[in-house]
Design a protein around this motif. Sequence first.
Motif, PDB file in Angstrom:
ATOM      1  N   GLN A  52       0.817  -1.206   0.000  1.00  0.00           N
ATOM      2  CA  GLN A  52       0.000   0.000   0.000  1.00  0.00           C
ATOM      3  C   GLN A  52       0.858   1.267   0.000  1.00  0.00           C
ATOM      4  O   GLN A  52       2.006   1.257   0.406  1.00  0.00           O
ATOM      5  CB  GLN A  52      -0.967   0.026   1.202  1.00  0.00           C
ATOM      6  CG  GLN A  52      -0.303   0.165   2.563  1.00  0.00           C
ATOM      7  CD  GLN A  52       0.026  -1.168   3.175  1.00  0.00           C
ATOM      8  OE1 GLN A  52       0.202  -2.149   2.464  1.00  0.00           O
ATOM      9  NE2 GLN A  52       0.121  -1.203   4.494  1.00  0.00           N
ATOM     10  N   ASN A  76      -2.546   3.209  -4.588  1.00  0.00           N
ATOM     11  CA  ASN A  76      -1.623   3.082  -5.709  1.00  0.00           C
ATOM     12  C   ASN A  76      -2.265   3.709  -6.945  1.00  0.00           C
ATOM     13  O   ASN A  76      -3.279   4.418  -6.835  1.00  0.00           O
ATOM     14  CB  ASN A  76      -1.254   1.614  -5.943  1.00  0.00           C
ATOM     15  CG  ASN A  76      -0.155   1.142  -5.005  1.00  0.00           C
ATOM     16  OD1 ASN A  76       1.020   1.413  -5.210  1.00  0.00           O
ATOM     17  ND2 ASN A  76      -0.539   0.422  -3.959  1.00  0.00           N
ATOM     18  N   ASN A  77      -1.681   3.465  -8.096  1.00  0.00           N
ATOM     19  CA  ASN A  77      -2.184   4.054  -9.349  1.00  0.00           C
ATOM     20  C   ASN A  77      -2.777   3.011 -10.277  1.00  0.00           C
ATOM     21  O   ASN A  77      -2.719   3.142 -11.502  1.00  0.00           O
ATOM     22  CB  ASN A  77      -1.047   4.787 -10.077  1.00  0.00           C
ATOM     23  CG  ASN A  77      -0.558   6.011  -9.315  1.00  0.00           C
ATOM     24  OD1 ASN A  77      -1.204   6.477  -8.386  1.00  0.00           O
ATOM     25  ND2 ASN A  77       0.591   6.532  -9.708  1.00  0.00           N
ATOM     26  N   ILE A  78      -3.371   1.972  -9.724  1.00  0.00           N
ATOM     27  CA  ILE A  78      -3.915   0.870 -10.518  1.00  0.00           C
ATOM     28  C   ILE A  78      -5.226   1.301 -11.175  1.00  0.00           C
ATOM     29  O   ILE A  78      -6.100   1.865 -10.516  1.00  0.00           O
ATOM     30  CB  ILE A  78      -4.126  -0.363  -9.632  1.00  0.00           C
ATOM     31  CG1 ILE A  78      -2.769  -0.831  -9.090  1.00  0.00           C
ATOM     32  CG2 ILE A  78      -4.801  -1.490 -10.394  1.00  0.00           C
ATOM     33  CD1 ILE A  78      -2.870  -1.884  -8.027  1.00  0.00           C
ATOM     34  N   LEU A  95      -7.959  -2.985  -2.727  1.00  0.00           N
ATOM     35  CA  LEU A  95      -7.628  -2.031  -3.786  1.00  0.00           C
ATOM     36  C   LEU A  95      -8.227  -0.659  -3.481  1.00  0.00           C
ATOM     37  O   LEU A  95      -8.599   0.094  -4.388  1.00  0.00           O
ATOM     38  CB  LEU A  95      -8.144  -2.543  -5.132  1.00  0.00           C
ATOM     39  CG  LEU A  95      -7.479  -3.818  -5.656  1.00  0.00           C
ATOM     40  CD1 LEU A  95      -8.249  -4.378  -6.831  1.00  0.00           C
ATOM     41  CD2 LEU A  95      -6.036  -3.542  -6.045  1.00  0.00           C
ATOM     42  N   ASN A  98      -7.641   3.629  -5.465  1.00  0.00           N
ATOM     43  CA  ASN A  98      -6.855   3.527  -6.679  1.00  0.00           C
ATOM     44  C   ASN A  98      -7.593   4.282  -7.781  1.00  0.00           C
ATOM     45  O   ASN A  98      -8.388   5.182  -7.493  1.00  0.00           O
ATOM     46  CB  ASN A  98      -6.618   2.060  -7.045  1.00  0.00           C
ATOM     47  CG  ASN A  98      -5.431   1.466  -6.308  1.00  0.00           C
ATOM     48  OD1 ASN A  98      -4.294   1.563  -6.744  1.00  0.00           O
ATOM     49  ND2 ASN A  98      -5.696   0.831  -5.170  1.00  0.00           N
ATOM     50  N   ASN A 123     -12.363   4.287  -5.445  1.00  0.00           N
ATOM     51  CA  ASN A 123     -12.069   4.202  -6.870  1.00  0.00           C
ATOM     52  C   ASN A 123     -13.169   4.883  -7.674  1.00  0.00           C
ATOM     53  O   ASN A 123     -14.309   5.001  -7.202  1.00  0.00           O
ATOM     54  CB  ASN A 123     -11.951   2.734  -7.293  1.00  0.00           C
ATOM     55  CG  ASN A 123     -10.652   2.100  -6.819  1.00  0.00           C
ATOM     56  OD1 ASN A 123      -9.622   2.203  -7.460  1.00  0.00           O
ATOM     57  ND2 ASN A 123     -10.713   1.447  -5.662  1.00  0.00           N
TER      58      ASN A 123
END
Length: 436
Positions: A52, A76-78, A95, A98, A123
């Motif tokens: 993370q 993150n940049n997913i 996740l 992101n 997200n």
Amino acid sequence: MGRITEDLIRRNAEHNDCIIFSLEELSLHQQEIERLEHIDKWCRDLKILYLQNNLIGKIENVSKLKKLEYLNLALNNIEKIENLEGCEGLTKLDLTVNFIGELSSIKTLQHNIHLKELFLMGNPCADFDGYRQFVVATLQRLKWLDGKEIERSERIQALQNFPVIEQQIREQEKAYCLRRAKDKEEALKNLREEDKNEAEERSYEGQSPFSVESKDHVQALEVQEGECNQKKFKDSEDDFEFWNKPSLFTPESRLETLRHMEKQRKDQEKLRLDFSLKDDEKHNQFILDLAVYRYMDTSLINVDVQPTYVRVTVKGKPFQLVLPAEVKPDSSSAKRSQTTGHLVICMPKVDGIITGWRPTSKSGKSTVDSRREPTNQRSKQIEKLEVDPSKRSIPDVANIVQEKKHRLQRVRAEPKIIPSEENPDFEDNPEVPPLI
């Protein structure tokens, strides 16, 4: 920007005696990692992996982690869920926060039959209409979504409305992808402009507005100080403008923020100290004037003078200068100016000892030369060594052995004593045995 290296993993494997091949838990959070790599080759027994708060833009190189149970990729940049089919034992996937906009990519998680918990809050896809119902209907083995338990009635209702919800999700995904393409194009344009401006600034900084040789040294220092203050003021203005400028929450904006913070950190750590090295011929020494900050504590300065170079460590940053001639470290001295705070290091030259006795040797030339003359004459007489050619210079080994044998025969013959009749004190006693 950070990368996953073997040394980084070993430093975070202290609980396993720094052994990485048998690691079951690994934490690599807040390491500014941009790419997920090497872990599936070095740590195949991992069960828990924390990644993370990094800059990872794609899920990759984890398909060989068959024993992985918990994967944390929050912050993150997913932008897409992929390459997790090989994680057969995965039960929990985080996740959070992101940039996942392709909600339909969660269909790849249907192969993870043991997946029970999934976190997608924060997200872009979490803002879609019908988001929760689509996930619940797609992943029918899922028990928890965003920390909330999935009830049986909720799943039944989601399955009944799935065709309509799926069509809505596809339309929202299409609109999001169009917006995302525009954001990428604009971010790329801004990045090119920033690189161009930075290149212009570097080229301007490389040009000196004055010549130190043509102007007074004090005036030059004043101009330098004024330019430094102007640069600090400009940097503070740029920093204020950066943090107050409105921006979208995108992977590019996160990278831009990180680059800005890294630049600030490098500017603070960068140590630019002016110096001058003077050759004091009168006192036969070198004088190094290092422009240390006036209010810096002297305990943060360490000086090391060696015969061929001098090294000064200021706040852990080394400054090293090769000297044009050899100096005497034991006789060197270092002090700070009370007015400017500059560090002044005086280093006497080694050749000062030689120049000190050369004149006296010239004055005493008559006595020294008179003493050396007989020696020089004698040395001239014995320059050549003459050898008589009639004598052998190489010994004959055969003759040496023969002479040795002859000598041994004579030694054996010596103990034999023949009594002389002329000796009046000699008495021949027949009872005494003869000497052998």
